[in-house]
Design an enzyme around this catalytic site. Structure first.
Site, PDB file in Angstrom:
ATOM      1  N   ASP A 172       0.599  -4.273  -0.547  1.00 33.08           N
ATOM      2  CA  ASP A 172       1.359  -3.482   0.432  1.00 33.08           C
ATOM      3  C   ASP A 172       0.454  -2.931   1.538  1.00 33.08           C
ATOM      4  O   ASP A 172      -0.765  -3.145   1.530  1.00 33.08           O
ATOM      5  CB  ASP A 172       2.077  -2.353  -0.328  1.00 33.08           C
ATOM      6  N   GLU A 205       2.856  -6.939   4.643  1.00 33.05           N
ATOM      7  CA  GLU A 205       2.525  -6.055   5.777  1.00 33.05           C
ATOM      8  C   GLU A 205       3.733  -5.893   6.690  1.00 33.05           C
ATOM      9  O   GLU A 205       3.601  -5.488   7.837  1.00 33.05           O
ATOM     10  CB  GLU A 205       1.250  -6.502   6.497  1.00 33.05           C
ATOM     11  N   TRP A 206       4.922  -6.218   6.158  1.00 29.98           N
ATOM     12  CA  TRP A 206       6.219  -5.945   6.804  1.00 29.98           C
ATOM     13  C   TRP A 206       6.403  -6.652   8.151  1.00 29.98           C
ATOM     14  O   TRP A 206       7.160  -6.188   9.003  1.00 29.98           O
ATOM     15  CB  TRP A 206       6.428  -4.442   6.994  1.00 29.98           C
ATOM     16  N   GLY A 207       5.677  -7.737   8.366  1.00 27.80           N
ATOM     17  CA  GLY A 207       5.821  -8.464   9.632  1.00 27.80           C
ATOM     18  C   GLY A 207       5.145  -7.785  10.809  1.00 27.80           C
ATOM     19  O   GLY A 207       5.374  -8.145  11.962  1.00 27.80           O
ATOM     20  N   GLU A 209       2.021  -7.715  12.082  1.00 32.39           N
ATOM     21  CA  GLU A 209       1.149  -8.467  12.992  1.00 32.39           C
ATOM     22  C   GLU A 209       1.468  -9.967  12.919  1.00 32.39           C
ATOM     23  O   GLU A 209       0.567 -10.798  12.803  1.00 32.39           O
ATOM     24  CB  GLU A 209      -0.334  -8.176  12.681  1.00 32.39           C
ATOM     25  N   ASP A 227      11.643  -3.183   4.893  1.00 33.08           N
ATOM     26  CA  ASP A 227      12.329  -3.291   3.597  1.00 33.08           C
ATOM     27  C   ASP A 227      13.809  -3.653   3.733  1.00 33.08           C
ATOM     28  O   ASP A 227      14.509  -3.162   4.618  1.00 33.08           O
ATOM     29  CB  ASP A 227      12.240  -1.950   2.850  1.00 33.08           C
TER      30      ASP A 227
HETATM   31  C1  GAL Z   1       7.096  -0.751   0.581  1.00 33.60           C
HETATM   32  C2  GAL Z   1       7.403  -2.197   0.257  1.00 33.60           C
HETATM   33  C3  GAL Z   1       8.472  -2.196  -0.806  1.00 33.60           C
HETATM   34  C4  GAL Z   1       7.976  -1.469  -2.029  1.00 33.60           C
HETATM   35  C5  GAL Z   1       7.535  -0.059  -1.660  1.00 33.60           C
HETATM   36  C6  GAL Z   1       6.858   0.649  -2.829  1.00 33.60           C
HETATM   37  O1  GAL Z   1       6.117  -0.695   1.551  1.00 33.60           O
HETATM   38  O2  GAL Z   1       7.822  -2.872   1.409  1.00 33.60           O
HETATM   39  O3  GAL Z   1       8.861  -3.515  -1.109  1.00 33.60           O
HETATM   40  O4  GAL Z   1       6.910  -2.174  -2.580  1.00 33.60           O
HETATM   41  O5  GAL Z   1       6.624  -0.083  -0.580  1.00 33.60           O
HETATM   42  O6  GAL Z   1       6.401   1.916  -2.496  1.00 33.60           O
END
Ligand code: GAL
Length: 407
Positions: A172, A205-207, A209, A227
């Site tokens: 993460d 890294e949530w897209g 970069e 998410d």
């Molecule tokens: C977010 C991640 C989620 C989950 C969460 C846990 O950053 O995108 O899928 O893992 O953290 O805290």
């Protein structure tokens, strides 16, 4: 030789070289032309030849996890038959570790919730023929702030995970000191490669970069979005964002629009059917996020559809994508092995409507005759020519595999 002949000769040689460059075997309209380009830079751990399938604790349980929940989930995975369908990863998400490392700097499982330790859990899960996934963060702490991150501890943590028998790491992006993703993810990738154990590396890294453009050399999958939430609006918006990166996915490295919400209660059956169908077509990881010990029959029917799963796991590994959109009436399609085509007709509007896919929309010649297998009705319509058209309830979809007969 005249100058003109020399020039003609050079052009011929050049054309020959271009013709020898290997190209994707996919049909041109739906082709994944970037796969060849990036293949030489791929992470060489041999994993993820098809999208990973399994379960993750986060969407349903959040931080409320413990070792008996994980063991019971592994049991349910096998007893329900889901494991035999390919769901093999049992993945812990955030909150499995103590906040503080031990005196040697090792991460330690939370004594109150994982008293037997992760090694014992991995042993239990392996004995069932499954694999264990774990979670850490490319920062100082994980997003929950309840456990440490691995930034600066990559080699030590990768060794620890390998020594426990971990098979998958979701990594993460919280509390990262503002350091670029491009600096923080490769050290863990390298540490895992050197850990002595094949460990699937899931870049999360949530897209931020544009990971599709670089993460194939670092991980086996990369989140393309923030998410998911258990509602129609969020599910549809993240799959649209993910779609943009379709050409970068392929065997060994997949776009990840986040884990499944099917069975968590926030969407209707038809919305969940659409969610599962589109994730499968888009070659997304199929990580179930509900409580499989208590799932209802409809949830089971959705996630256990072996024909839909077969589209996701098709060896060609080309991500299906949105090929037509007209006032929320959409066609998504992608090529499969043996010249088959997977297609989804999807009514995203708020009323009933007819959705049509013509062969030209989906990469078939207009004169091609196909057998159309309806993957949710489990029935086949023979000798279909030119287009497929269907009336759909609001938010419902139909998913087909088309097998060309002759043209
Ligand atoms: C977010 C991640 C989620 C989950 C969460 C846990 O950053 O995108 O899928 O893992 O953290 O805290």
């Amino acid at each position: 030789m005249t100058k003109l002949m020399v020039l003609a000769f050079c052009i011929l040689v050049l054309l020959n070289i271009i013709a020898c460059v290997p190209s994707s075997s996919a049909a041109p309209l739906l082709g994944n032309n970037n796969v060849t380009k990036v293949e030489s830079y791929m992470l060489q751990n041999g994993l993820g030849q098809t999208p990973p399938m399994g379960w993750n604790s986060w969407n349903h349980f959040g931080c409320d996890i413990n070792e008996s929940l994980i063991r019971d989930t592994a049991d349910a995975m096998v007893s329900t038959g889901l494991a035999a369908l390919g769901y093999k990863y049992i993945n812990l998400d955030d909150c499995w570790a103590e906040l503080n490392r031990d005196s040697q700097g090792n991460m330690i499982p939370k004594a109150s919730t994982f008293p037997s330790g992760i090694k014992a859990l991995a042993h239990y899960i392996h004995k069932k023929g499954l694999k264990l996934g774990i979670y850490s963060d490319a920062g100082n702490q994980t997003c929950s702030k309840r456990m440490p991150g691995s930034l600066g501890h990559e080699i030590q943590d990768a060794k620890t995970f390998a020594s426990w028998g971990v098979d998958y790491l979701k990594y993460d992006n919280c509390h990262n000191n503002g350091i670029s993703v491009r600096e923080r993810y490769p050290p863990m990738s390298e540490a895992l490669l050197k850990s002595g154990r094949p460990i699937f590396f899931s870049v999360c890294e949530w897209g931020k970069e544009d990971p599709a453009t670089w993460a194939k050399s670092v991980g086996n999958s990369w989140r393309t979005t923030g998410d998911i939430k258990d509602n129609w609006h969020r599910m549809t918006s993240i799959i649209d964002v993910n779609d943009k990166w379709a050409s970068y996915a392929g065997p060994g490295g997949w776009n990840d629009p986040d884990m499944l919400e099917v069975g968590n209660g926030g969407m209707t059956t038809e919305e969940y059917r659409s969610h599962f169908s589109i994730w499968a077509l888009a070659k997304a990881p199929l990580l179930v996020g509900c409580n499989i010990q208590a799932m209802d029959n409809i949830t089971y029917e959705l996630i256990s559809n072996s024909e839909v799963i077969a589209v996701n796991q098709d060896k060609l590994g080309v991500q299906g994508k949105k090929v037509k959109s007209n006032n929320d009436l959409e066609v998504w399609a992608g090529p499969l092995t043996n010249n088959k085509v997977a297609v989804i007709l999807w009514n995203r509007s708020s009323s009933n409507a007819t959705v049509t896919a013509s062969w030209l929309d989906i990469g078939l010649k207009s004169e091609t005759i196909v057998d159309a297998r309806d993957l949710w009705e489990h029935s086949t319509k023979s000798l279909v020519l030119g287009k497929i058209s269907v009336e759909l309830d609001s938010h419902a979809c139909k998913m087909y595999v088309l097998t060309p007969k002759r043209s």
